[in-house]
Motif scaffolding. Structure first.
Motif, PDB file in Angstrom:
ATOM      1  N   ALA A 176      37.825  31.373  37.857  1.00  0.00           N
ATOM      2  CA  ALA A 176      37.365  32.700  37.432  1.00  0.00           C
ATOM      3  C   ALA A 176      35.933  32.998  37.873  1.00  0.00           C
ATOM      4  O   ALA A 176      35.638  34.121  38.297  1.00  0.00           O
ATOM      5  N   LEU A 177      35.046  32.014  37.781  1.00  0.00           N
ATOM      6  CA  LEU A 177      33.625  32.298  38.005  1.00  0.00           C
ATOM      7  C   LEU A 177      33.382  32.779  39.444  1.00  0.00           C
ATOM      8  O   LEU A 177      33.701  32.081  40.397  1.00  0.00           O
ATOM      9  N   GLY A 178      32.821  33.967  39.552  1.00  0.00           N
ATOM     10  CA  GLY A 178      32.569  34.549  40.871  1.00  0.00           C
ATOM     11  C   GLY A 178      33.727  35.402  41.351  1.00  0.00           C
ATOM     12  O   GLY A 178      33.669  35.967  42.445  1.00  0.00           O
ATOM     13  N   GLY A 179      34.783  35.522  40.529  1.00  0.00           N
ATOM     14  CA  GLY A 179      35.931  36.352  40.927  1.00  0.00           C
ATOM     15  C   GLY A 179      36.371  37.299  39.817  1.00  0.00           C
ATOM     16  O   GLY A 179      36.811  38.410  40.079  1.00  0.00           O
ATOM     17  N   ALA A 180      36.250  36.830  38.581  1.00  0.00           N
ATOM     18  CA  ALA A 180      36.666  37.653  37.434  1.00  0.00           C
ATOM     19  C   ALA A 180      35.434  37.986  36.598  1.00  0.00           C
ATOM     20  O   ALA A 180      34.516  37.168  36.483  1.00  0.00           O
ATOM     21  N   GLU A 181      35.440  39.164  36.000  1.00  0.00           N
ATOM     22  CA  GLU A 181      34.291  39.592  35.193  1.00  0.00           C
ATOM     23  C   GLU A 181      33.980  38.542  34.122  1.00  0.00           C
ATOM     24  O   GLU A 181      34.889  38.076  33.433  1.00  0.00           O
ATOM     25  N   THR A 209      30.708  44.278  42.571  1.00  0.00           N
ATOM     26  CA  THR A 209      31.483  44.603  43.789  1.00  0.00           C
ATOM     27  C   THR A 209      32.466  43.469  44.087  1.00  0.00           C
ATOM     28  O   THR A 209      33.604  43.700  44.496  1.00  0.00           O
ATOM     29  N   ARG A 210      32.001  42.248  43.846  1.00  0.00           N
ATOM     30  CA  ARG A 210      32.863  41.080  44.099  1.00  0.00           C
ATOM     31  C   ARG A 210      34.043  41.083  43.115  1.00  0.00           C
ATOM     32  O   ARG A 210      35.179  40.848  43.490  1.00  0.00           O
ATOM     33  N   TRP A 211      33.752  41.360  41.846  1.00  0.00           N
ATOM     34  CA  TRP A 211      34.830  41.412  40.851  1.00  0.00           C
ATOM     35  C   TRP A 211      35.839  42.495  41.250  1.00  0.00           C
ATOM     36  O   TRP A 211      37.051  42.289  41.153  1.00  0.00           O
ATOM     37  N   GLN A 212      35.289  43.643  41.708  1.00  0.00           N
ATOM     38  CA  GLN A 212      36.190  44.751  42.085  1.00  0.00           C
ATOM     39  C   GLN A 212      37.046  44.367  43.296  1.00  0.00           C
ATOM     40  O   GLN A 212      38.222  44.702  43.365  1.00  0.00           O
ATOM     41  N   ARG A 213      36.424  43.651  44.248  1.00  0.00           N
ATOM     42  CA  ARG A 213      37.213  43.228  45.431  1.00  0.00           C
ATOM     43  C   ARG A 213      38.375  42.353  44.984  1.00  0.00           C
ATOM     44  O   ARG A 213      39.489  42.473  45.499  1.00  0.00           O
ATOM     45  N   HIS A 214      38.128  41.476  44.016  1.00  0.00           N
ATOM     46  CA  HIS A 214      39.220  40.635  43.516  1.00  0.00           C
ATOM     47  C   HIS A 214      40.280  41.494  42.823  1.00  0.00           C
ATOM     48  O   HIS A 214      41.488  41.265  42.987  1.00  0.00           O
ATOM     49  N   LEU A 215      39.866  42.476  42.052  1.00  0.00           N
ATOM     50  CA  LEU A 215      40.839  43.363  41.394  1.00  0.00           C
ATOM     51  C   LEU A 215      41.651  44.136  42.435  1.00  0.00           C
ATOM     52  O   LEU A 215      42.864  44.327  42.284  1.00  0.00           O
ATOM     53  N   ASP A 216      40.970  44.550  43.503  1.00  0.00           N
ATOM     54  CA  ASP A 216      41.683  45.274  44.567  1.00  0.00           C
ATOM     55  C   ASP A 216      42.718  44.367  45.234  1.00  0.00           C
ATOM     56  O   ASP A 216      43.848  44.786  45.524  1.00  0.00           O
ATOM     57  N   MET A 217      42.328  43.109  45.455  1.00  0.00           N
ATOM     58  CA  MET A 217      43.280  42.170  46.090  1.00  0.00           C
ATOM     59  C   MET A 217      44.473  41.933  45.162  1.00  0.00           C
ATOM     60  O   MET A 217      45.614  41.808  45.600  1.00  0.00           O
ATOM     61  N   LYS A 223      55.651  21.423  37.174  1.00  0.00           N
ATOM     62  CA  LYS A 223      57.076  21.668  36.891  1.00  0.00           C
ATOM     63  C   LYS A 223      57.549  23.006  37.475  1.00  0.00           C
ATOM     64  O   LYS A 223      58.751  23.259  37.533  1.00  0.00           O
ATOM     65  N   LEU A 224      56.628  23.851  37.912  1.00  0.00           N
ATOM     66  CA  LEU A 224      57.012  25.159  38.466  1.00  0.00           C
ATOM     67  C   LEU A 224      57.072  25.136  39.992  1.00  0.00           C
ATOM     68  O   LEU A 224      57.198  26.186  40.627  1.00  0.00           O
ATOM     69  N   LYS A 225      56.975  23.926  40.570  1.00  0.00           N
ATOM     70  CA  LYS A 225      56.804  23.779  42.021  1.00  0.00           C
ATOM     71  C   LYS A 225      57.716  24.681  42.860  1.00  0.00           C
ATOM     72  O   LYS A 225      57.251  25.403  43.734  1.00  0.00           O
ATOM     73  N   ASN A 226      59.020  24.625  42.586  1.00  0.00           N
ATOM     74  CA  ASN A 226      59.939  25.399  43.412  1.00  0.00           C
ATOM     75  C   ASN A 226      60.423  26.680  42.738  1.00  0.00           C
ATOM     76  O   ASN A 226      61.171  27.452  43.326  1.00  0.00           O
ATOM     77  N   GLU A 227      59.955  26.871  41.519  1.00  0.00           N
ATOM     78  CA  GLU A 227      60.384  28.040  40.746  1.00  0.00           C
ATOM     79  C   GLU A 227      59.451  29.230  40.974  1.00  0.00           C
ATOM     80  O   GLU A 227      59.834  30.377  40.821  1.00  0.00           O
ATOM     81  N   THR A 228      58.201  28.912  41.307  1.00  0.00           N
ATOM     82  CA  THR A 228      57.210  29.973  41.509  1.00  0.00           C
ATOM     83  C   THR A 228      56.426  29.696  42.790  1.00  0.00           C
ATOM     84  O   THR A 228      56.461  28.592  43.332  1.00  0.00           O
ATOM     85  N   PHE A 229      55.713  30.723  43.249  1.00  0.00           N
ATOM     86  CA  PHE A 229      54.717  30.501  44.306  1.00  0.00           C
ATOM     87  C   PHE A 229      53.465  31.274  43.923  1.00  0.00           C
ATOM     88  O   PHE A 229      53.509  32.191  43.092  1.00  0.00           O
ATOM     89  N   ARG A 230      52.334  30.822  44.494  1.00  0.00           N
ATOM     90  CA  ARG A 230      51.053  31.405  44.084  1.00  0.00           C
ATOM     91  C   ARG A 230      50.252  31.870  45.304  1.00  0.00           C
ATOM     92  O   ARG A 230      50.174  31.168  46.306  1.00  0.00           O
ATOM     93  N   ILE A 231      49.693  33.046  45.162  1.00  0.00           N
ATOM     94  CA  ILE A 231      48.783  33.559  46.190  1.00  0.00           C
ATOM     95  C   ILE A 231      47.381  33.518  45.592  1.00  0.00           C
ATOM     96  O   ILE A 231      47.097  34.199  44.604  1.00  0.00           O
ATOM     97  N   GLY A 232      46.531  32.683  46.174  1.00  0.00           N
ATOM     98  CA  GLY A 232      45.149  32.589  45.700  1.00  0.00           C
ATOM     99  C   GLY A 232      44.307  33.604  46.460  1.00  0.00           C
ATOM    100  O   GLY A 232      43.839  33.328  47.557  1.00  0.00           O
ATOM    101  N   HIS A 233      44.161  34.796  45.883  1.00  0.00           N
ATOM    102  CA  HIS A 233      43.343  35.840  46.545  1.00  0.00           C
ATOM    103  C   HIS A 233      41.953  35.781  45.922  1.00  0.00           C
ATOM    104  O   HIS A 233      41.561  36.656  45.162  1.00  0.00           O
ATOM    105  N   MET A 234      41.267  34.695  46.234  1.00  0.00           N
ATOM    106  CA  MET A 234      39.944  34.480  45.619  1.00  0.00           C
ATOM    107  C   MET A 234      38.948  34.000  46.657  1.00  0.00           C
ATOM    108  O   MET A 234      39.316  33.492  47.716  1.00  0.00           O
ATOM    109  N   GLY A 235      37.677  34.211  46.321  1.00  0.00           N
ATOM    110  CA  GLY A 235      36.615  33.737  47.194  1.00  0.00           C
ATOM    111  C   GLY A 235      36.089  34.860  48.066  1.00  0.00           C
ATOM    112  O   GLY A 235      35.824  35.956  47.581  1.00  0.00           O
TER     113      GLY A 235
END
Ligand SMILES: Cc1ncc(COP(=O)(O)O)c(C=O)c1O
Length: 353
Positions: free
Chosen positions: A169-174, A262-270, A326-338
């Motif tokens: 969260a730090l640097g990406g979320a308010e 602006t950085r927090w907003q960019r993360h919200l936009d992503m 346990k969620l390995k094949n059940e879900t996938f994750r997009i890390g839109h951070m940084g």
């Protein structure tokens, strides 16, 4: 096309060429005048990142190690954990491994802890010394309502410390450490700070530091009372990852130049772009509606193959995250951070379409 696969993992994340070049520079000694000045300069930058006027420090340790440090410094015995996924459960296990009486308010993975659940627990149990909250639960993509949860702790058990995992969260979320009444925060460099792993940054309230001084056997490296004295003089407790410290310092300047809001907003936009893509392609969120993290989106794979999606992303030059544990094949994750620009995320989403 990039010369290497671009990381859209929920950590570690993509680290750009300027920061990588800083880390390739010749080494200096950590007791040299220049490095001591760098350490002194970095502390106010960390404070600004966390929005605190109180204590900020860093240490060469994964966030998991700092979880123990926090418990050993700040909790004599009774601690409450709010668990909703792998990382919040991990800190609970850490407290148990440190021999503390560690209770939990637990919800199903994918759910968030709601303020009223916390209030109900706190009003029906003896007071805790600390309540541990994971802000962005990276395993499920849930953003817990940190501000509201901290307010409940402050209202119902004002003496309890609020300890926060802000790793993804730090640097990406308010986040406002002082305004939200937090007492301790830990985060790693490998997530929204877009650096390699290796340093854990922490925030500490003055009252938490005063409490630490009353706790016995805080350990050696992670003794917050001793470390604070060292950092005031620009001295780290042991040999730090010197190149990474320089890169962190530069990155904190770059974040300040971008502007935190602006950085927090960019993360919200992503996050919004990712949501639109998922809606268009029929992917449902794993994380509860209204509680989704702006830094990592976790979707149910439904009848699609997770390895297939990951292979498709890689063919286009991007690394996507599979589900956690346990969620390995059940879900996938997009890390839109940084430091990802929106355009780069658009490329990934187009490649996946
Ligand atoms: C929310 C959260 N907490 C803790 C950790 C553990 O961090 P580390 O691997 O630096 O110990 C992670 C790692 O992904 C995380 O996402």
């Amino acid at each position: 096309m990039s010369d290497h696969p671009i990381l859209f993992l929920p950590g570690p994340t993509e680290c750009d060429a300027e920061l990588r070049a800083i880390m390739a520079m010749p080494l200096v000694g950590h007791r040299s005048k220049g490095f001591i000045e760098e350490v002194k300069a970095i502390i106010p930058k960390l404070r600004a990142l966390m929005r605190t006027e109180q204590v900020a420090m860093f240490e060469n340790i994964p966030a998991t190690g700092m979880m123990s440090g926090a418990i050993r410094n700040l909790v004599h015995d009774r601690v409450l954990h709010l668990t909703c996924g792998a990382f919040s459960e991990r800190w609970h296990k850490v407290s148990q491994a440190c021999g503390r009486t560690a209770d939990a308010v637990a919800v199903e993975w994918g759910e968030a802890i709601e303020p009223e659940q916390l209030r109900a627990h706190l009003t029906s149990h003896d007071p805790y010394e600390a309540v541990v909250i994971t802000y962005s639960e990276t395993s499920t993509g849930v953003l817990n309502p940190l501000r509201e949860l901290a307010a409940v702790v402050r209202e119902v058990t004002p003496d309890a410390l609020v300890l926060v995992d802000a790793v993804s969260a730090l640097g990406g979320a308010e986040l406002h450490f002082d305004e939200w009444g937090l007492d301790f925060l830990l985060s790693g460099t490998q997530k929204c700070l877009a650096l390699p792993p290796g340093l854990c940054v922490i925030g500490l309230s003055e009252r938490a530091l005063a409490k630490a001084a009353t706790v016995k056997h805080r350990g050696f490296l992670l003794d917050f009372v001793k470390s604070k004295k060292g950092y005031d003089a620009g001295k780290t407790p042991a040999t730090p990852n010197i190149p990474l410290v320089y890169a962190l310092s530069r990155q904190l300047d770059r974040i300040a130049a971008e502007g935190l809001e602006t950085r927090w907003q960019r993360h919200l936009d992503m996050q919004s772009m990712t949501r639109a893509w998922a809606n268009e392609h029929g992917f449902a969120y794993f994380s509860a509606e209204g509680r989704q993290s702006p830094t990592v989106s976790t979707f149910r794979a439904s009848n699609r193959s997770v390895p297939g999606l990951i292979a498709k992303a890689l063919a286009a030059g991007f690394v996507l995250g599979n589900g956690y544990g346990k969620l390995k094949n059940e879900t996938f994750r997009i890390g839109h951070m940084g430091d990802h620009p929106r355009e780069r995320l658009a490329e990934l989403l187009a490649a996946l379409s």
